[in-house]
Design an enzyme around this catalytic site. Structure first.
Site, PDB file in Angstrom:
ATOM      1  N   SER A 167      10.913   1.677  -0.302  1.00 32.24           N
ATOM      2  CA  SER A 167      11.409   2.693   0.618  1.00 32.24           C
ATOM      3  C   SER A 167      10.734   2.465   1.957  1.00 32.24           C
ATOM      4  O   SER A 167       9.645   1.870   2.009  1.00 32.24           O
ATOM      5  CB  SER A 167      11.040   4.090   0.092  1.00 32.24           C
ATOM      6  OG  SER A 167      11.159   5.053   1.118  1.00 32.24           O
ATOM      7  N   TYR A 180       5.681  10.678  -3.715  1.00 28.93           N
ATOM      8  CA  TYR A 180       6.702   9.636  -3.513  1.00 28.93           C
ATOM      9  C   TYR A 180       6.160   8.521  -2.607  1.00 28.93           C
ATOM     10  O   TYR A 180       6.277   7.325  -2.918  1.00 28.93           O
ATOM     11  CB  TYR A 180       7.951  10.284  -2.904  1.00 28.93           C
ATOM     12  CG  TYR A 180       9.123   9.346  -2.737  1.00 28.93           C
ATOM     13  CD1 TYR A 180       9.991   9.104  -3.796  1.00 28.93           C
ATOM     14  CD2 TYR A 180       9.366   8.707  -1.526  1.00 28.93           C
ATOM     15  CE1 TYR A 180      11.081   8.252  -3.641  1.00 28.93           C
ATOM     16  CE2 TYR A 180      10.447   7.852  -1.365  1.00 28.93           C
ATOM     17  CZ  TYR A 180      11.301   7.633  -2.432  1.00 28.93           C
ATOM     18  OH  TYR A 180      12.369   6.779  -2.270  1.00 28.93           O
TER      19      TYR A 180
HETATM   20  C1  BGC Z   1      14.034   8.794   0.186  1.00 25.75           C
HETATM   21  C2  BGC Z   1      15.097   9.624   0.856  1.00 25.75           C
HETATM   22  C3  BGC Z   1      14.870   9.640   2.361  1.00 25.75           C
HETATM   23  C4  BGC Z   1      14.669   8.240   2.911  1.00 25.75           C
HETATM   24  C5  BGC Z   1      14.299   8.236   4.383  1.00 25.75           C
HETATM   25  C6  BGC Z   1      14.018   7.434   0.821  1.00 25.75           C
HETATM   26  O1  BGC Z   1      13.134   6.585   0.174  1.00 25.75           O
HETATM   27  O2  BGC Z   1      14.312   8.714  -1.204  1.00 25.75           O
HETATM   28  O3  BGC Z   1      15.061  10.957   0.351  1.00 25.75           O
HETATM   29  O4  BGC Z   1      16.006  10.227   2.995  1.00 25.75           O
HETATM   30  O5  BGC Z   1      13.669   7.576   2.183  1.00 25.75           O
HETATM   31  O6  BGC Z   1      13.320   9.195   4.708  1.00 25.75           O
END
Ligand code: BGC
Length: 282
Positions: A167, A180
């Protein structure tokens, strides 16, 4: 019947439209969102696909049906990627049905958001277990098979390819989502350390770091025009991504076209990691 050598030569010739022909791929969390798009794209590129899911089997079967339409084989297999026994059973089933694995897309992931002082240990543990430990468990099983089998030059110049779904939050701190962000920061060094260790064995390990992609995980961030307008302030390209943006990247990383690429994170984010606030500020 013994087939002549020319038959094998023609049959194994690289097909630019099917760069993953004769390859076997496992995509975790493949019954929705980015995982589904990756499974469909790898299937269309010629790979046979195991569609992993943990809930909603009917959605996994829907994806299996779509892959079969592109002429590839597909199989839905249930497993919670954070459970060692379930991951091992899934790999055993894949090896039995497909014979081997060439490509792993470590995609399964989730969010359990909370302000930091309110975050429960359960929320923390769930996210780390699926997003980070799950990637470790699946990668370990895949690598065991890559090492056992080694390179088969007619299939791929690599013994195996792993694509970790990371991410932008492997580098962008994210308040309200520390579990996360910590999991994706962990994925970054899991990926790089594996890539360093396994490159001599011809195993390539890379990550894709999606930005904001329209999927169920972040529905609240794009569902209403107001929310989407706020989100777009963070995206220089001026559009929210779609799962196919990620899937195309996954096909390239899985194919021999990226043979010299390992240990890298490809940011597919419309510029989200370019500090858009500094375009006019600072
Ligand atoms: C998340 C999303 C978020 C995006 C940008 C992703 O890894 O799961 O919820 O919109 O990152 O912030």
């Amino acid at each position: 019947m013994i087939l002549p050598a020319w038959f094998h030569a023609v049959n194994n010739a690289p097909d630019p439209l099917k760069p993953l022909k004769n390859q076997k791929a496992l995509v975790t969390g493949a019954n929705s969102g980015i995982g589904e798009a990756c499974a469909l794209a790898l299937g269309a590129a010629g790979a046979d696909i195991v569609v992993n899911y943990v809930s909603r089997p009917e959605e996994a079967e829907r994806v299996v049906g779509l892959i079969k339409q592109s002429g590839s084989r597909a199989l839905a297999v249930r497993a919670d990627v954070s459970r060692e026994d379930e991951v091992q059973a899934m790999f055993a089933q894949m090896l039995k049905e497909f014979g081997t694995i060439d490509i792993l897309v470590n995609n399964a992931g989730l969010q359990r958001d909370a302000r930091f002082h309110e975050m429960t240990l359960e929320q923390w543990n769930t996210v780390i277990a699926i997003n980070l430990t799950g990637q470790f468990l699946c990668a370990r099983e895949a690598v065991r098979e890559f090492l056992r089998r080694g390179v088969v030059p007619e299939v791929s110049s690599a013994a195996g390819k792993i694509i970790c779904m990371s991410s932008v939050h492997e580098v962008i701190p994210w308040g309200g989502h520390v579990n996360y962000a910590a999991s994706k920061g962990g994925v970054m060094l899991l990926m790089k350390s594996m890539a360093q260790e396994l490159a001599p064995k011809k195993i390539r390990v890379n990550s894709i770091a999606p930005g904001a992609i329209k999927t169920p995980i972040n529905r609240a961030a794009w569902e209403t025009p107001e929310a989407e307008a706020e989100l777009l302030k963070l995206i220089p390209e001026g559009r929210v991504g779609v799962p196919e943006d990620i899937a195309r990247t996954a096909v390239w990383l899985a194919s021999d076209a990226s043979d010299y690429v390992t240990g890298t994170t490809l940011f597919v984010d419309g510029g989200m990691t370019l500090y858009p606030g500094f375009a006019t500020g600072g």
